[in-house]
Design an enzyme around this catalytic site. Structure first.
Site, short mmCIF file in Angstrom:
data_model
loop_
_atom_site.label_atom_id
_atom_site.label_comp_id
_atom_site.label_asym_id
_atom_site.label_seq_id
_atom_site.Cartn_x
_atom_site.Cartn_y
_atom_site.Cartn_z
CG MET A 150 -1.90 -1.20 1.19
SD MET A 150 -3.43 -0.92 2.10
CE MET A 150 -2.79 -0.60 3.73
CG HIS A 158 6.86 -2.07 2.29
ND1 HIS A 158 6.81 -0.91 3.03
CD2 HIS A 158 5.61 -2.59 2.33
CE1 HIS A 158 5.58 -0.73 3.49
NE2 HIS A 158 4.83 -1.74 3.09
N GLY A 192 4.54 -10.35 4.23
CA GLY A 192 5.31 -10.25 5.47
C GLY A 192 4.64 -10.99 6.61
CG ASP A 243 0.30 -7.24 7.89
OD1 ASP A 243 -0.45 -6.55 8.59
OD2 ASP A 243 1.29 -6.78 7.29
NE ARG A 272 -3.02 1.60 9.71
CZ ARG A 272 -3.40 0.59 8.91
NH1 ARG A 272 -2.71 -0.53 8.89
NH2 ARG A 272 -4.47 0.70 8.14
P1 AMP Z 1 1.42 -2.90 3.52
O1 AMP Z 1 1.99 -1.86 2.60
O2 AMP Z 1 1.37 -2.47 4.96
O3 AMP Z 1 0.12 -3.47 3.02
O4 AMP Z 1 2.46 -4.10 3.51
C1 AMP Z 1 2.81 -4.74 2.31
C2 AMP Z 1 3.53 -6.02 2.64
O5 AMP Z 1 4.71 -5.74 3.39
C3 AMP Z 1 2.68 -6.98 3.49
O6 AMP Z 1 2.87 -8.31 3.02
C4 AMP Z 1 3.24 -6.78 4.86
O7 AMP Z 1 3.08 -7.91 5.70
C5 AMP Z 1 4.71 -6.54 4.55
N1 AMP Z 1 5.34 -5.83 5.66
C6 AMP Z 1 4.90 -4.71 6.29
N2 AMP Z 1 5.71 -4.39 7.31
C7 AMP Z 1 6.69 -5.33 7.35
C8 AMP Z 1 7.82 -5.56 8.19
N3 AMP Z 1 8.10 -4.76 9.20
N4 AMP Z 1 8.60 -6.63 7.92
C9 AMP Z 1 8.31 -7.46 6.89
N5 AMP Z 1 7.26 -7.31 6.07
C10 AMP Z 1 6.45 -6.25 6.29
#
Ligand code: AMP
Length: 282
Positions: free
Chosen positions: A31, A38, A148, A151, A188
């Site tokens: 996102m 990421h 990741g 989640d 966040r």
């Molecule tokens: P998001 O942009 O928050 O939807 O995250 C995109 C992807 O990055 C998802 O698969 C998350 O689980 C992963 N992700 C977010 N934060 C982390 C982190 N600290 N370590 C590893 N993967 C992450």
């Protein structure tokens, strides 16, 4: 762009670019407002795939009516720079109108696994996640997709959906990237004021307290939950939403820890809701 990173917005642009990419193609759905967590997914994909695609889409259907869709942080120029430096081949940035045209009426819903934990606290959240990820899979057609462990329930739900709907895609789940003080990286975290940011380490401390108890031989799940909630409740700026000690596969709450176990929690620091987890018994 210098290393030939292709930017696509429309489905036509995406399909034209997709045709140029070598197999296997690894997809990293995001996102945006990218951080080192990421990028660790991108690096894993880079290491395992001939080409890497990243999607950036703040998916409105996974946000509840009282959640932070409008204020979700965005920084497209910064994101593109990070992705170019990481050697990404294709970035897809569809608009909400492309993903959800006005006559849209098809949803993907995983049942049992979405009931507890995040699903219980965020009704409709996973229906939005699985619908958008199914659309990303269909549009991009990767051979592998990277998620990741941050989640944890999302990763389990995506695995279930991929299996149940016969997507020919391997789901790879990558470890949680943390700040030096243990706070799990998250877009966040940008919402936290300095005092909240300092207090936010309480999630990691709570997980460590339970892990220490487990390492000392504790197998009673209530005792592990208690160790976590005591730590959270000792931090005045933190408000616990839920705490869980569950079977890592079924996500059902445990009485006694035997096999692979997911410790997880959601905690408010002010208005910011953070989640974190550890796996025991790996
Ligand atoms: P998001 O942009 O928050 O939807 O995250 C995109 C992807 O990055 C998802 O698969 C998350 O689980 C992963 N992700 C977010 N934060 C982390 C982190 N600290 N370590 C590893 N993967 C992450």
């Amino acid at each position: 762009m210098s290393k030939g990173m292709i930017l696509a917005t429309t489905l036509e642009e995406l399909r034209a670019a997709r045709g140029l990419l070598g197999a296997p193609l690894g997809l990293v759905p995001t996102m945006g407002y990218l951080h080192a967590g990421h990028i660790s997914l991108v690096e894993r994909a880079r290491a395992e795939c001939a080409s890497v695609a990243v999607s950036i889409f703040v998916n409105p259907t996974q946000f509840g009516p009282k959640e932070d869709l409008a204020s979700y942080p965005r920084n497209l120029p910064g994101d593109l720079k990070l992705l170019e430096d990481a050697g990404v081949n294709l970035v897809w940035m569809p608009t909400a109108e492309i993903m959800y045209p006005p006559d849209f009426q098809t949803w993907v819903n995983v049942e049992g696994l979405t009931s507890p934990l995040e699903g219980a606290m965020r009704p409709g959240h996973f229906r939005g996640v699985t619908t958008v990820v199914a659309k990303l899979f269909n549009a991009i057609q990767p051979q592998k997709a990277y998620f990741g462990q941050k989640d944890a329930q999302q990763a389990a739900v995506i695995r279930r959906m991929t299996h149940d709907l016969n997507f020919p895609i391997e789901i790879v789940v990558c470890p949680i990237k943390r700040e030096a003080d243990g706070l799990a990286m998250s877009s966040r975290n940008a919402y936290l004021n300095p005092a909240e940011r300092q207090a936010a380490t309480v999630l990691f401390c709570a997980l460590n307290a339970a892990q220490a108890a487990y390492a000392a031989g504790e197998r009673n799940a209530d005792s592990l939950r208690q160790a976590m909630s005591d730590t959270i409740n000792a931090e005045p700026l933190a408000r616990l939403q839920y705490i869980s000690c569950a079977d890592n596969d079924s996500l059902e709450e445990l009485k006694t820890v035997t096999g692979k176990t997911l410790l997880s929690m959601a905690v408010y620091l002010g208005k910011t809701r953070l989640i974190d987890n550890f796996i025991l018994g790996e």
